[in-house]
Design an enzyme around this catalytic site. Structure first.
Site, PDB file in Angstrom:
ATOM      1  CD  GLU A 244     -10.583   7.034   2.677  1.00 40.05           C
ATOM      2  OE1 GLU A 244     -10.568   5.881   3.426  1.00 40.05           O
ATOM      3  OE2 GLU A 244     -11.857   7.498   2.518  1.00 40.05           O
ATOM      4  CB  CYS A 278      -5.386   0.380   3.039  1.00 40.46           C
ATOM      5  SG  CYS A 278      -6.699   0.504   1.890  1.00 40.46           S
TER       6      CYS A 278
HETATM    7  P1  NAD Z   1       2.641   7.921   1.899  1.00 43.59           P
HETATM    8  O1  NAD Z   1       2.073   8.457   3.041  1.00 43.59           O
HETATM    9  O2  NAD Z   1       4.205   7.694   2.169  1.00 43.59           O
HETATM   10  O3  NAD Z   1       2.481   8.437   0.771  1.00 43.59           O
HETATM   11  C1  NAD Z   1       1.386   8.929  -0.001  1.00 43.59           C
HETATM   12  C2  NAD Z   1       1.460   9.895  -0.833  1.00 43.59           C
HETATM   13  O4  NAD Z   1       1.481  11.147  -0.021  1.00 43.59           O
HETATM   14  C3  NAD Z   1       2.443   9.822  -1.845  1.00 43.59           C
HETATM   15  O5  NAD Z   1       1.904  10.733  -3.062  1.00 43.59           O
HETATM   16  C4  NAD Z   1       3.532  10.793  -1.278  1.00 43.59           C
HETATM   17  O6  NAD Z   1       4.358  11.581  -2.045  1.00 43.59           O
HETATM   18  C5  NAD Z   1       2.703  11.913  -0.562  1.00 43.59           C
HETATM   19  N1  NAD Z   1       3.284  12.726   0.788  1.00 43.59           N
HETATM   20  C6  NAD Z   1       4.381  12.130   1.287  1.00 43.59           C
HETATM   21  N2  NAD Z   1       4.622  12.964   2.261  1.00 43.59           N
HETATM   22  C7  NAD Z   1       3.948  14.044   2.427  1.00 43.59           C
HETATM   23  C8  NAD Z   1       3.780  15.352   2.923  1.00 43.59           C
HETATM   24  N3  NAD Z   1       4.516  15.480   3.837  1.00 43.59           N
HETATM   25  N4  NAD Z   1       2.687  15.872   2.570  1.00 43.59           N
HETATM   26  C9  NAD Z   1       1.921  15.714   1.528  1.00 43.59           C
HETATM   27  N5  NAD Z   1       2.269  14.845   0.630  1.00 43.59           N
HETATM   28  C10 NAD Z   1       2.947  13.974   1.106  1.00 43.59           C
HETATM   29  O7  NAD Z   1       1.986   6.381   1.505  1.00 43.59           O
HETATM   30  P2  NAD Z   1       2.460   5.324   0.643  1.00 43.59           P
HETATM   31  O8  NAD Z   1       3.704   4.598   1.180  1.00 43.59           O
HETATM   32  O9  NAD Z   1       2.602   5.807  -0.716  1.00 43.59           O
HETATM   33  O10 NAD Z   1       1.139   4.160   0.854  1.00 43.59           O
HETATM   34  C11 NAD Z   1       1.347   3.210   1.713  1.00 43.59           C
HETATM   35  C12 NAD Z   1       0.205   3.726   2.927  1.00 43.59           C
HETATM   36  O11 NAD Z   1      -0.895   4.205   2.205  1.00 43.59           O
HETATM   37  C13 NAD Z   1      -0.143   2.527   3.748  1.00 43.59           C
HETATM   38  O12 NAD Z   1       0.065   3.049   4.994  1.00 43.59           O
HETATM   39  C14 NAD Z   1      -1.542   2.286   3.427  1.00 43.59           C
HETATM   40  O13 NAD Z   1      -2.326   1.550   4.355  1.00 43.59           O
HETATM   41  C15 NAD Z   1      -2.057   3.308   3.026  1.00 43.59           C
HETATM   42  N6  NAD Z   1      -3.309   3.330   2.279  1.00 43.59           N
HETATM   43  C16 NAD Z   1      -4.513   3.701   2.481  1.00 43.59           C
HETATM   44  C17 NAD Z   1      -5.519   3.447   1.958  1.00 43.59           C
HETATM   45  C18 NAD Z   1      -7.078   3.715   2.370  1.00 43.59           C
HETATM   46  O14 NAD Z   1      -8.082   3.959   1.240  1.00 43.59           O
HETATM   47  N7  NAD Z   1      -7.269   3.881   3.526  1.00 43.59           N
HETATM   48  C19 NAD Z   1      -5.467   2.909   0.619  1.00 43.59           C
HETATM   49  C20 NAD Z   1      -4.341   2.600   0.061  1.00 43.59           C
HETATM   50  C21 NAD Z   1      -3.280   2.675   0.866  1.00 43.59           C
END
Ligand code: NAD
Length: 476
Positions: A244, A278
């Site tokens: 997502e 998002c």
């Molecule tokens: P992010 O991708 O930086 O982090 C998300 C999660 O992944 C965190 O828990 C982080 O610690 C973990 N993570 C980071 N690098 C990783 C790796 N290499 N391997 C495994 N886990 C890892 O995102 P964010 O800044 O927390 O959130 C914002 C983003 O999330 C935006 O792009 C937003 O659009 C997206 N988002 C999508 C939805 C959806 O349902 N489509 C909903 C909410 C947010």
């Protein structure tokens, strides 16, 4: 200072042993207000082993037991509504009233629809001499972001409980309070030990989870870049993934739309949670002849979004969650200006920086062209990009002109016309005339917004696989 230094394993707390101490920083005061002690690789393995141990019993639990647990969990979360909302306000800047009015209710509705979803699933089905069974995929790694942390945790963990799976949850290190409160609710609801486990940490801990051969399914919500890395890492063990990811959703105003209704709602959908959603409608696509009027109307609508302390009931727009978000949004605004987009109101938060807090004023750009970054890249902030169109074909082309495909909106006095337009949008969901989002329907995207679906029965089905038993006519 809040300490997040115990992970949750085998139904109890254990001290985390990782090397990193990740500061939790207030977006309002810019001061460190907490610390996450990350889990070591051994801690992560312990959490996975705990989930594995509980899997056989939970996979064969009755649907009634799963529902009863979800009902108790819902009550425990509801009891903690104010605590969740305060934690979100402190750690990621969401106004406390919005936490109570939107963030927590979304989590509660997610639980309601997971409970209802259990009954909507065809768990067994006869096909000729075969009995087709829906069976849990196994141990789920649930990795969640910071922006709607409770809702995103519930979308994964409630679905896993309903499916008969066990979970290792890694919440965002940016807003860990929601993860902590959620685990307190899990514990208080009497969940069996090992059903839900929680590990703390950032990318390294997430990576340890997604590369473990003992994880049977990865459910990730977060940025597109990290989604790509996770999919590549999961390939080694052929672990299935649900992604997502981000979005660049378009609100399209058709010629006959009621602008009084549309503009207030479009402003809300672009600015709620400081644009850190998002599904944020960050592009506004409108008939060229209406653009001057729409600029005036949006400017006026944005005035109704006072920025301020997220603890205050007057605040509609809190600070953005992190200093890196603040930098990214400001850079996107500067780049859009330099690239020829017309700044109609707002502007970068660095220039107008208040004495403290990562505030970005509500911002509108017009004269945006589809090749600009402001029309293509996720800003994840309170910034709206307005583009004019001259024909419906042109509007469809503009709406579908990004690699994302998460959400979209259409406004028209003629619902049939809006629906016809919606059917041509390459997105996972479309909202007509500002209808509320129905959390019982499948939620997810296409293209750079990822794949797989969450919510209600669809989210549960995502965590089930099929087993066909042949020659089993005597059973049924
Ligand atoms: P992010 O991708 O930086 O982090 C998300 C999660 O992944 C965190 O828990 C982080 O610690 C973990 N993570 C980071 N690098 C990783 C790796 N290499 N391997 C495994 N886990 C890892 O995102 P964010 O800044 O927390 O959130 C914002 C983003 O999330 C935006 O792009 C937003 O659009 C997206 N988002 C999508 C939805 C959806 O349902 N489509 C909903 C909410 C947010």
């Amino acid at each position: 200072m809040k300490q997040y230094n115990h992970f949750y394993v085998d139904g109890g707390l254990a001290a985390s042993n990782g090397a990193s101490h990740i500061p939790v920083v207030s977006p309002m005061t810019e001061q460190i207000i907490g610390e996450v002690r990350s889990c070591s690789p051994e801690d992560v393995q312990r959490a996975i082993a705990s989930a594995q141990k509980t899997l056989p019993a939970w996979a064969s639990s009755s649907l009634a037991d799963r529902k009863a647990l979800l009902v108790r969990l819902r009550a425990e979360i509801e009891k903690r509504t104010e605590a969740f909302a305060e934690s979100l306000a402190r750690e990621m800047g969401c106004p406390v009233w919005l936490g109570c009015a939107m963030q927590v209710p979304m989590g509660l509705r997610g639980l309601d629809f997971a409970i209802e979803g259990i009954d909507a699933i065809t768990w067994t089905e006869r096909v000729g001499n075969g009995l087709v069974q829906r069976v849990p995929v196994g141990v789920v790694a649930a990795i969640t972001p910071w922006n709607f942390p409770l809702h995103q945790i519930v979308a994964k963990v409630a679905a896993a409980i309903a499916a008969g799976c066990t979970t290792v949850l890694k919440p965002s290190e940016v807003s860990p309070g929601a993860g902590q409160l959620f685990i307190e609710a899990i514990h208080a609801s009497g969940a069996p030990a090992g059903l839900v486990n929680l590990v703390w940490g950032g990318a390294d801990v997430g990576h340890a989870l997604v590369t473990s051969p003992s994880i049977n399914k990865i459910s990730f919500t977060g940025s597109t870049n990290v989604g790509r890395q996770i999919m590549a890492a999961a390939a080694e063990n052929l672990t299935p993934v649900t992604l997502e990811l981000g979005g660049k959703s378009a609100a399209v105003i058709l010629d006959d739309a009621d602008l009084d209704l549309a503009i207030t709602a479009v402003a809300r959908l672009a600015l709620v949670n400081a644009g850190q959603a998002c599904v944020s409608q960050s592009r506004l696509i409108a008939p060229s002849r209406l653009v001057p009027e729409i600029v005036d109307r949006v400017r006026a609508a944005l005035k109704a979004w006072p920025m301020g302390d997220p603890m205050s009931a007057e605040t509609r727009l809190g600070p953005v969650a992190t200093v890196s978000q603040f930098g990214h949004i400001n850079r996107m605004i500067e780049q859009a200006r330099a690239g020829g987009a017309r700044l109609c109101t707002g502007g970068d938060g660095a220039t107008s920086k208040q004495s403290q807090g990562w505030f970005v004023p509500p911002t509108l750009f017009s004269d945006v062209t589809p090749d600009m970054d402001i029309a293509q890249k996720e800003v994840f902030g309170p910034v709206l990009a307005l583009m004019g169109y001259d024909s419906v074909t042109d509007a469809i082309r503009l709406a579908n002109s990004t690699r994302y495909g998460l959400s979209g909106a259409v406004w028209s006095a003629d619902v049939a016309q809006a629906a016809a337009f919606a059917s041509q949008m390459t997105t996972g969901q479309v909202v007509i005339n500002g209808a509320p989002q129905n959390l019982a329907t499948p939620f997810g995207g296409v293209g750079d917004s990822g794949f797989g679906r969450e919510n209600g029965r669809f989210g549960i089905e995502e965590l089930l696989t099929y087993r066909a038993v042949h020659g089993s006519e005597a059973l049924s």
